[in-house]
Design a protein around this motif. Structure first.
Motif, PDB file in Angstrom:
ATOM      1  N   GLN A  14      -0.277 -74.997 -52.245  1.00  0.00           N
ATOM      2  CA  GLN A  14       0.072 -74.989 -50.834  1.00  0.00           C
ATOM      3  C   GLN A  14      -1.111 -74.645 -49.947  1.00  0.00           C
ATOM      4  O   GLN A  14      -1.226 -75.146 -48.843  1.00  0.00           O
ATOM      5  CB  GLN A  14       1.245 -74.034 -50.609  1.00  0.00           C
ATOM      6  CG  GLN A  14       2.468 -74.515 -51.351  1.00  0.00           C
ATOM      7  CD  GLN A  14       3.622 -73.546 -51.304  1.00  0.00           C
ATOM      8  OE1 GLN A  14       3.591 -72.533 -50.627  1.00  0.00           O
ATOM      9  NE2 GLN A  14       4.663 -73.852 -52.048  1.00  0.00           N
ATOM     10  N   GLU A  15      -1.994 -73.790 -50.441  1.00  0.00           N
ATOM     11  CA  GLU A  15      -3.180 -73.388 -49.674  1.00  0.00           C
ATOM     12  C   GLU A  15      -4.215 -72.859 -50.656  1.00  0.00           C
ATOM     13  O   GLU A  15      -3.876 -72.154 -51.601  1.00  0.00           O
ATOM     14  CB  GLU A  15      -2.799 -72.301 -48.676  1.00  0.00           C
ATOM     15  CG  GLU A  15      -3.853 -71.997 -47.644  1.00  0.00           C
ATOM     16  CD  GLU A  15      -4.024 -73.123 -46.625  1.00  0.00           C
ATOM     17  OE1 GLU A  15      -5.183 -73.384 -46.262  1.00  0.00           O
ATOM     18  OE2 GLU A  15      -3.033 -73.738 -46.227  1.00  0.00           O
ATOM     19  N   THR A  16      -5.491 -73.197 -50.410  1.00  0.00           N
ATOM     20  CA  THR A  16      -6.541 -72.707 -51.305  1.00  0.00           C
ATOM     21  C   THR A  16      -7.911 -72.889 -50.683  1.00  0.00           C
ATOM     22  O   THR A  16      -8.107 -73.757 -49.826  1.00  0.00           O
ATOM     23  CB  THR A  16      -6.500 -73.437 -52.676  1.00  0.00           C
ATOM     24  OG1 THR A  16      -7.387 -72.777 -53.580  1.00  0.00           O
ATOM     25  CG2 THR A  16      -6.888 -74.893 -52.560  1.00  0.00           C
TER      26      THR A  16
ATOM     27  N   CYS B 110      -2.810 -60.409 -57.811  1.00  0.00           N
ATOM     28  CA  CYS B 110      -1.853 -61.481 -58.063  1.00  0.00           C
ATOM     29  C   CYS B 110      -0.476 -61.018 -57.614  1.00  0.00           C
ATOM     30  O   CYS B 110      -0.036 -59.923 -57.966  1.00  0.00           O
ATOM     31  CB  CYS B 110      -1.835 -61.840 -59.547  1.00  0.00           C
ATOM     32  SG  CYS B 110      -0.722 -63.216 -59.916  1.00  0.00           S
TER      33      CYS B 110
ATOM     34  N   TYR C 241      -2.739 -70.275 -53.381  1.00  0.00           N
ATOM     35  CA  TYR C 241      -1.306 -70.034 -53.241  1.00  0.00           C
ATOM     36  C   TYR C 241      -0.614 -71.304 -53.698  1.00  0.00           C
ATOM     37  O   TYR C 241      -0.854 -72.378 -53.149  1.00  0.00           O
ATOM     38  CB  TYR C 241      -0.962 -69.713 -51.783  1.00  0.00           C
ATOM     39  CG  TYR C 241       0.516 -69.492 -51.525  1.00  0.00           C
ATOM     40  CD1 TYR C 241       1.200 -68.455 -52.145  1.00  0.00           C
ATOM     41  CD2 TYR C 241       1.214 -70.326 -50.675  1.00  0.00           C
ATOM     42  CE1 TYR C 241       2.550 -68.252 -51.919  1.00  0.00           C
ATOM     43  CE2 TYR C 241       2.574 -70.128 -50.423  1.00  0.00           C
ATOM     44  CZ  TYR C 241       3.222 -69.085 -51.053  1.00  0.00           C
ATOM     45  OH  TYR C 241       4.566 -68.888 -50.832  1.00  0.00           O
TER      46      TYR C 241
ATOM     47  N   ASN D   4       6.533 -68.641 -56.631  1.00  0.00           N
ATOM     48  CA  ASN D   4       5.298 -68.796 -55.859  1.00  0.00           C
ATOM     49  C   ASN D   4       4.270 -67.819 -56.415  1.00  0.00           C
ATOM     50  O   ASN D   4       4.617 -66.702 -56.814  1.00  0.00           O
ATOM     51  CB  ASN D   4       5.545 -68.499 -54.385  1.00  0.00           C
ATOM     52  CG  ASN D   4       6.484 -69.503 -53.777  1.00  0.00           C
ATOM     53  OD1 ASN D   4       6.314 -70.697 -53.937  1.00  0.00           O
ATOM     54  ND2 ASN D   4       7.501 -69.029 -53.084  1.00  0.00           N
TER      55      ASN D   4
ATOM     56  N   LEU E  52       0.393 -66.115 -55.665  1.00  0.00           N
ATOM     57  CA  LEU E  52      -0.704 -65.824 -54.745  1.00  0.00           C
ATOM     58  C   LEU E  52      -1.762 -65.090 -55.550  1.00  0.00           C
ATOM     59  O   LEU E  52      -1.489 -64.011 -56.094  1.00  0.00           O
ATOM     60  CB  LEU E  52      -0.212 -64.966 -53.585  1.00  0.00           C
ATOM     61  CG  LEU E  52      -1.267 -64.407 -52.633  1.00  0.00           C
ATOM     62  CD1 LEU E  52      -1.976 -65.532 -51.915  1.00  0.00           C
ATOM     63  CD2 LEU E  52      -0.609 -63.454 -51.646  1.00  0.00           C
TER      64      LEU E  52
END
Length: 93
Positions: free
Chosen positions: A9-11, A58, A77, A84, A86
């Motif tokens: 989703q985001e990185t 984490c 993420y 999910n 992170l």
């Protein structure tokens, strides 16, 4: 082995590290019950600490929020199965 496809989703993490994160997450899901978030997170953190040095964080769960500062190139993420993930390394002061 990845059971299902992980969705990033985001990185800002390099692709190789993202793939390792998803592989460790999948491995943890094979070892621990899907509701044992703490053990899953600890497994991933320990693997990243071994490879990339200490200081990794984490968070694992089905719903959570967060606000943090991380070192550049160390944040991902993603979702895998019903959880999910992170993962990040804290920023140095």
């Amino acid at each position: 082995m990845l059971k299902g496809k992980a969705h990033v989703q985001e990185t800002d993490m390099p692709t190789r590290m993202q793939n390792e994160a998803m592989a460790f997450a999948s491995e943890a899901l094979d070892i621990y019950d899907v509701t044992d978030f703490a053990s899953i997170a600890a497994h991933i953190k320990k693997e990243f600490d071994k490879i990339y040095g200490s200081g990794w964080q984490c968070v694992v769960g089905s719903s959570f929020g967060g606000f943090f500062t991380h070192s550049k190139g160390t944040f991902v993420y993603f979702a895998l199965e019903t959880l999910n993930f992170l993962i990040f390394k804290g920023a140095s002061s």
